[in-house]
Design an enzyme around this catalytic site. Structure first.
Site, PDB file in Angstrom:
ATOM      1  N   LEU A   1       0.828  -1.212   0.000  1.00 32.02           N
ATOM      2  CA  LEU A   1       0.000   0.000   0.000  1.00 32.02           C
ATOM      3  C   LEU A   1       0.858   1.256   0.000  1.00 32.02           C
ATOM      4  O   LEU A   1       0.499   2.285  -0.519  1.00 32.02           O
ATOM      5  CB  LEU A   1      -0.891   0.023   1.251  1.00 32.02           C
ATOM      6  CG  LEU A   1      -1.998  -1.005   1.363  1.00 32.02           C
ATOM      7  CD1 LEU A   1      -2.563  -1.000   2.772  1.00 32.02           C
ATOM      8  CD2 LEU A   1      -3.088  -0.685   0.351  1.00 32.02           C
ATOM      9  N   GLY A   2       1.998   1.149   0.647  1.00 39.03           N
ATOM     10  CA  GLY A   2       2.867   2.320   0.744  1.00 39.03           C
ATOM     11  C   GLY A   2       4.165   1.932   1.409  1.00 39.03           C
ATOM     12  O   GLY A   2       4.348   0.785   1.826  1.00 39.03           O
TER      13      GLY A   2
ATOM     14  N   GLY B   1       7.512   3.537   3.983  1.00 37.71           N
ATOM     15  CA  GLY B   1       7.898   4.639   4.851  1.00 37.71           C
ATOM     16  C   GLY B   1       9.281   4.409   5.397  1.00 37.71           C
ATOM     17  O   GLY B   1      10.063   3.654   4.822  1.00 37.71           O
ATOM     18  N   ASN B   2       9.556   5.064   6.501  1.00 35.09           N
ATOM     19  CA  ASN B   2      10.886   5.008   7.094  1.00 35.09           C
ATOM     20  C   ASN B   2      11.283   3.626   7.558  1.00 35.09           C
ATOM     21  O   ASN B   2      12.421   3.213   7.464  1.00 35.09           O
ATOM     22  CB  ASN B   2      10.942   5.938   8.302  1.00 35.09           C
ATOM     23  CG  ASN B   2      10.900   7.376   7.849  1.00 35.09           C
ATOM     24  OD1 ASN B   2      11.405   7.692   6.775  1.00 35.09           O
ATOM     25  ND2 ASN B   2      10.283   8.212   8.648  1.00 35.09           N
TER      26      ASN B   2
ATOM     27  N   VAL C   1       4.236  -0.960   4.001  1.00 38.78           N
ATOM     28  CA  VAL C   1       2.899  -1.205   4.513  1.00 38.78           C
ATOM     29  C   VAL C   1       2.148  -1.993   3.449  1.00 38.78           C
ATOM     30  O   VAL C   1       2.080  -1.587   2.294  1.00 38.78           O
ATOM     31  CB  VAL C   1       2.180   0.121   4.840  1.00 38.78           C
ATOM     32  CG1 VAL C   1       0.758  -0.148   5.319  1.00 38.78           C
ATOM     33  CG2 VAL C   1       2.956   0.907   5.881  1.00 38.78           C
TER      34      VAL C   1
ATOM     35  N   LYS D   1       1.901  -3.025   8.705  1.00 34.57           N
ATOM     36  CA  LYS D   1       3.202  -2.357   8.636  1.00 34.57           C
ATOM     37  C   LYS D   1       4.264  -3.391   8.974  1.00 34.57           C
ATOM     38  O   LYS D   1       4.277  -3.927  10.080  1.00 34.57           O
ATOM     39  CB  LYS D   1       3.232  -1.216   9.654  1.00 34.57           C
ATOM     40  CG  LYS D   1       4.233  -0.127   9.364  1.00 34.57           C
ATOM     41  CD  LYS D   1       3.964   1.056  10.299  1.00 34.57           C
ATOM     42  CE  LYS D   1       4.807   2.259   9.944  1.00 34.57           C
ATOM     43  NZ  LYS D   1       4.481   3.425  10.777  1.00 34.57           N
TER      44      LYS D   1
ATOM     45  N   ASP E   1       4.227  14.183  14.121  1.00 36.18           N
ATOM     46  CA  ASP E   1       4.446  13.990  12.686  1.00 36.18           C
ATOM     47  C   ASP E   1       3.142  14.223  11.927  1.00 36.18           C
ATOM     48  O   ASP E   1       2.829  13.507  10.989  1.00 36.18           O
ATOM     49  CB  ASP E   1       4.991  12.576  12.432  1.00 36.18           C
ATOM     50  CG  ASP E   1       5.655  12.444  11.059  1.00 36.18           C
ATOM     51  OD1 ASP E   1       5.801  13.471  10.369  1.00 36.18           O
ATOM     52  OD2 ASP E   1       6.005  11.321  10.674  1.00 36.18           O
TER      53      ASP E   1
HETATM   54  P1  ADP Z   1       6.164   5.912   8.196  1.00 33.85           P
HETATM   55  O1  ADP Z   1       6.247   6.047   9.674  1.00 33.85           O
HETATM   56  O2  ADP Z   1       7.256   5.076   7.664  1.00 33.85           O
HETATM   57  O3  ADP Z   1       5.965   7.224   7.490  1.00 33.85           O
HETATM   58  P2  ADP Z   1       3.337   5.371   7.751  1.00 33.85           P
HETATM   59  O4  ADP Z   1       2.574   4.798   8.895  1.00 33.85           O
HETATM   60  O5  ADP Z   1       3.108   6.822   7.470  1.00 33.85           O
HETATM   61  O6  ADP Z   1       4.873   5.033   7.902  1.00 33.85           O
HETATM   62  O7  ADP Z   1       2.960   4.533   6.447  1.00 33.85           O
HETATM   63  C1  ADP Z   1       3.607   4.722   5.211  1.00 33.85           C
HETATM   64  C2  ADP Z   1       2.619   4.605   4.046  1.00 33.85           C
HETATM   65  O8  ADP Z   1       1.915   3.361   4.077  1.00 33.85           O
HETATM   66  C3  ADP Z   1       1.517   5.646   4.064  1.00 33.85           C
HETATM   67  O9  ADP Z   1       1.906   6.830   3.429  1.00 33.85           O
HETATM   68  C4  ADP Z   1       0.386   4.961   3.322  1.00 33.85           C
HETATM   69  O10 ADP Z   1       0.586   5.053   1.934  1.00 33.85           O
HETATM   70  C5  ADP Z   1       0.550   3.517   3.735  1.00 33.85           C
HETATM   71  N1  ADP Z   1      -0.301   3.199   4.893  1.00 33.85           N
HETATM   72  C6  ADP Z   1       0.059   3.259   6.177  1.00 33.85           C
HETATM   73  N2  ADP Z   1      -0.938   2.915   7.011  1.00 33.85           N
HETATM   74  C7  ADP Z   1      -2.003   2.625   6.224  1.00 33.85           C
HETATM   75  C8  ADP Z   1      -3.348   2.220   6.488  1.00 33.85           C
HETATM   76  N3  ADP Z   1      -3.795   2.039   7.733  1.00 33.85           N
HETATM   77  N4  ADP Z   1      -4.169   2.044   5.444  1.00 33.85           N
HETATM   78  C9  ADP Z   1      -3.719   2.243   4.178  1.00 33.85           C
HETATM   79  N5  ADP Z   1      -2.460   2.617   3.869  1.00 33.85           N
HETATM   80  C10 ADP Z   1      -1.597   2.817   4.860  1.00 33.85           C
HETATM   81 MG    MG Z   2       4.385   8.574   7.456  1.00 26.26          MG
END
Ligand code: ADP
Ligand code: MG
Length: 607
Positions: free
Chosen positions: A332-333, A335-336, A340, A359, A452
């Site tokens: 889905l995405g 991150g750091n 996910v 995650k 954040d």
């Molecule tokens: P980080 O701490 O690495 O920034 P995030 O929690 O922001 O991680 O998640 C990174 C990406 O994963 C998000 O920008 C989104 O695209 C996707 N994502 C995270 N959580 C969800 C969720 N609950 N539902 C759908 N997509 C998600």
């Molecule tokens: Mg994030």
């Protein structure tokens, strides 16, 4: 091997910049040179050489056979022999060495801050003498040259304890007490303390009347560094380096806070109060909602997913999920921490399969990651609100998984960018940001700081319904604590941070309010990047000068006014989330009635 200390062209531990200034001052003619010792690695040298009006630096490294060379070039007994060779042979340099740049008469090679070169050399000799008593044969200066790094570490360990800035074992609290006995604290006052773990240190530095603690990491070769900064053999070298330039610290180290035991009283142990782990997660349910008084346009309680099946599952803390209950699919995405993924979860009792976001965290990659993740899970477990992404549970396998409710439409900024061409109206955007304000007011009430908040961390469940996510940086405020102070700076989203976060590492609800302002700006610009193309330092200067982000085209001036209130330089002048919510609700009502609009809508028509 000849003794380098006897050579007048050897300047000791001077910086590259200082070497360049010396060459410049002495005409910078072809072949003018000097040799200096690297300030971070004892026993490695640099040859600074002028040619064509430009200064070049060649690192002279000591190889494992005890001999020195420039890179993989010819090896010599020591730097003196290397220099002698290059007087007659160019051999890879841009020019032969012609004119040595000599130290001034009666000036000895530069040593460490607070320790002269001679003192250091005497201590080295002493260390080598003890080597000799153990059977080592040979000239002391040869031994020092050959085993310089090892000798330096032994000597450093002895000499550092005699330095005025070295305070031995000391807690963070006691260190601050000691420093605060020297009020008003001048910028740059510092001390070094040993932390609980053996061989682990922290530099405590005063800046703007606040004490900052920089932890020193120690790597497998026993080299010390401040969070990924340069590495050093000894504390002496650390203090020396950061006295010469800030190199990432808030200011250079200047005056040591002297270690004078009589001055300080130890903290009685009984006065230390243990803080509960997650103080915000009390049992009482906090209700913060948009409210019944809003027009239907802003009501989202009928949206799919508003009533979560995971609601209140968190009463027992973090729920552990067995790995077999989760299967994962597409990403889905990212991150750091890792990626996910879209996943499916079989509910424990009914076996019903529901979609979730997972995650994935590769625990092996980074130490302490496991604790970080469990903390994120802990934080999320204490939160139960329609506008906050809920934690379903944690899978404690490797990779570790944080299982969350899913928000199919993803991050707000991307969602809006795709719909910039009026597929979503500014009023609908305002409605989403009203929900974010509700979620943040809930966090405020629960005494959590998010740290954040940004459009990338607001996720859309439907085009009308969104949730706050990413609690990786969040903190529960301790009892009696109105803010969280970060011990060290990290990879921070500076464009979303209030000045006090950047200057003082201080985070509270009001710094979240600042971030909310930036998020509101992002939303009403349909996903534009704030301060696009500007650097962190530039932005700070801009903020100090009272300049702020411009009003987005689709933003009514009244809403922009709220944004700028969120960006009051002093946090005390910013509204609380409760106030933001109240104001935004009233703005939404007026906007809905057509009483306020973006200025753009008043632009004269072309025809
Ligand atoms: P980080 O701490 O690495 O920034 P995030 O929690 O922001 O991680 O998640 C990174 C990406 O994963 C998000 O920008 C989104 O695209 C996707 N994502 C995270 N959580 C969800 C969720 N609950 N539902 C759908 N997509 C998600
Ligand atoms: Mg994030």
């Amino acid at each position: 091997m000849k003794d380098i200390n006897l050579e007048q062209w050897f300047h000791g531990r001077i910086l590259r910049e200082e070497a360049e200034a010396l060459l410049q001052r002495n005409g910078c003619g072809d072949g003018l040179f000097l040799v200096r010792e690297m300030t971070n690695l004892a026993g490695d040298y640099a040859l600074s050489l002028a040619f064509g009006g430009i200064k070049y630096h060649y690192q002279i490294t000591r190889h494992s056979d005890g001999r020195v060379a420039i890179e993989e070039g010819q090896r010599f007994e020591g730097p003196v022999e290397l220099v002698a060779h290059h007087f007659t042979a160019q051999d890879g340099l841009l020019t032969k060495l012609r004119r040595p740049l000599l130290r001034e008469r009666n000036v000895e090679p530069m040593g460490y801050k607070g320790v002269t070169h001679a003192e250091m050399e005497a201590a080295r000799r002493q260390a080598v003498a003890s080597l000799a008593s153990m059977g080592f044969r040979g000239e002391p200066h040869e031994a020092i040259a050959k085993f310089r790094r090892q000798v330096e570490q032994i000597v450093g360990a002895v000499i550092q304890t005699k330095q005025p800035w070295f305070h031995g074992k000391l807690t963070r609290v006691d260190a601050e007490k000691r420093m605060n006995q020297h009020l008003p604290l001048k910028d740059g006052c510092f001390l070094v303390r040993e932390r609980d773990q053996q061989g682990s240190y922290a530099v405590c530095l005063a800046h703007r009347q606040t004490v900052f603690h920089y932890l020193l990491d120690i790597d497998v070769d026993s080299l010390l560094s401040i969070s990924n900064g340069r590495k050093f053999d000894t504390l002496l070298a650390v203090v020396d380096h950061y006295s010469r330039k800030p190199d990432g610290l808030l200011c250079p180290l200047t005056d040591p806070i002297p270690n004078d035991e009589q001055l300080y009283e130890p903290t009685p142990v009984a006065s230390k109060v243990a803080l509960p782990d997650v103080p915000g997660s009390g049992r009482h349910k906090v209700v913060v909602s948009i409210g019944d008084d809003m027009p239907d346009f802003f009501r989202v309680d009928k949206e799919p997913g508003f009533q979560s099946i995971f609601s209140e599952s968190s009463d027992q803390g973090v729920f552990e999920i067995t790995p077999s209950a989760i299967s994962t699919e597409d990403q889905l995405g990212s991150g750091n921490f890792g990626s996910v993924l879209l996943g499916t979860y079989s509910l424990p009792r009914t076996r019903k399969r529901v979609q979730v976001a997972v995650k994935m965290l590769k625990v092996d990659d980074v130490p302490n990651q496991r604790d970080e993740i469990l903390r994120e899970a802990q934080t999320m477990a204490g939160l139960d609100h329609p506008h906050i992404v809920r934690l379903v549970g944690v899978v404690k396998s490797n990779p570790m998984m944080l299982v969350m409710e899913i928000a199919h439409l993803g991050p707000l900024h991307k969602f809006l960018r795709k719909r910039k061409n009026r597929e979503i109206t500014w009023l609908e955007v305002l409605s989403l940001m009203l929900q974010v304000a509700v979620g943040m007011a809930y966090l405020e009430e629960k005494r959590f700081v998010h740290r954040d908040l940004a459009a990338r961390n607001v996720l859309c469940v439907t085009p009308r319904f969104c949730k706050i996510s990413d609690f990786g940086m969040s903190r529960a405020l301790g009892l009696g604590n109105d803010y969280y102070r970060a011990e060290v700076a990290g990879r921070w989203p500076l464009k979303w941070y209030a000045p006090e976060c950047i200057y003082f590492f201080k985070f509270d609800t009001k710094s979240d309010v600042w971030s909310y302002g930036v998020t509101l700006w992002e939303a009403l610009s349909f996903g534009d990047k704030p301060y696009f193309g500007r650097k962190g330092t530039e932005i700070l200067r801009m903020l100090e000068d009272g300049e702020r982000l411009d009003c987005p085209a689709a933003c009514p001036p009244e809403v922009y006014q709220l944004m700028t209130k969120c960006w009051s330089f002093e946090s005390i002048n910013r509204p609380s989330f409760k106030q933001v919510l109240r104001e935004l609700k009233s703005l939404c009502k007026r906007a809905h009635k057509g009483e306020i609009r973006p200025a753009d809508l008043y632009l004269p028509m072309r025809h």
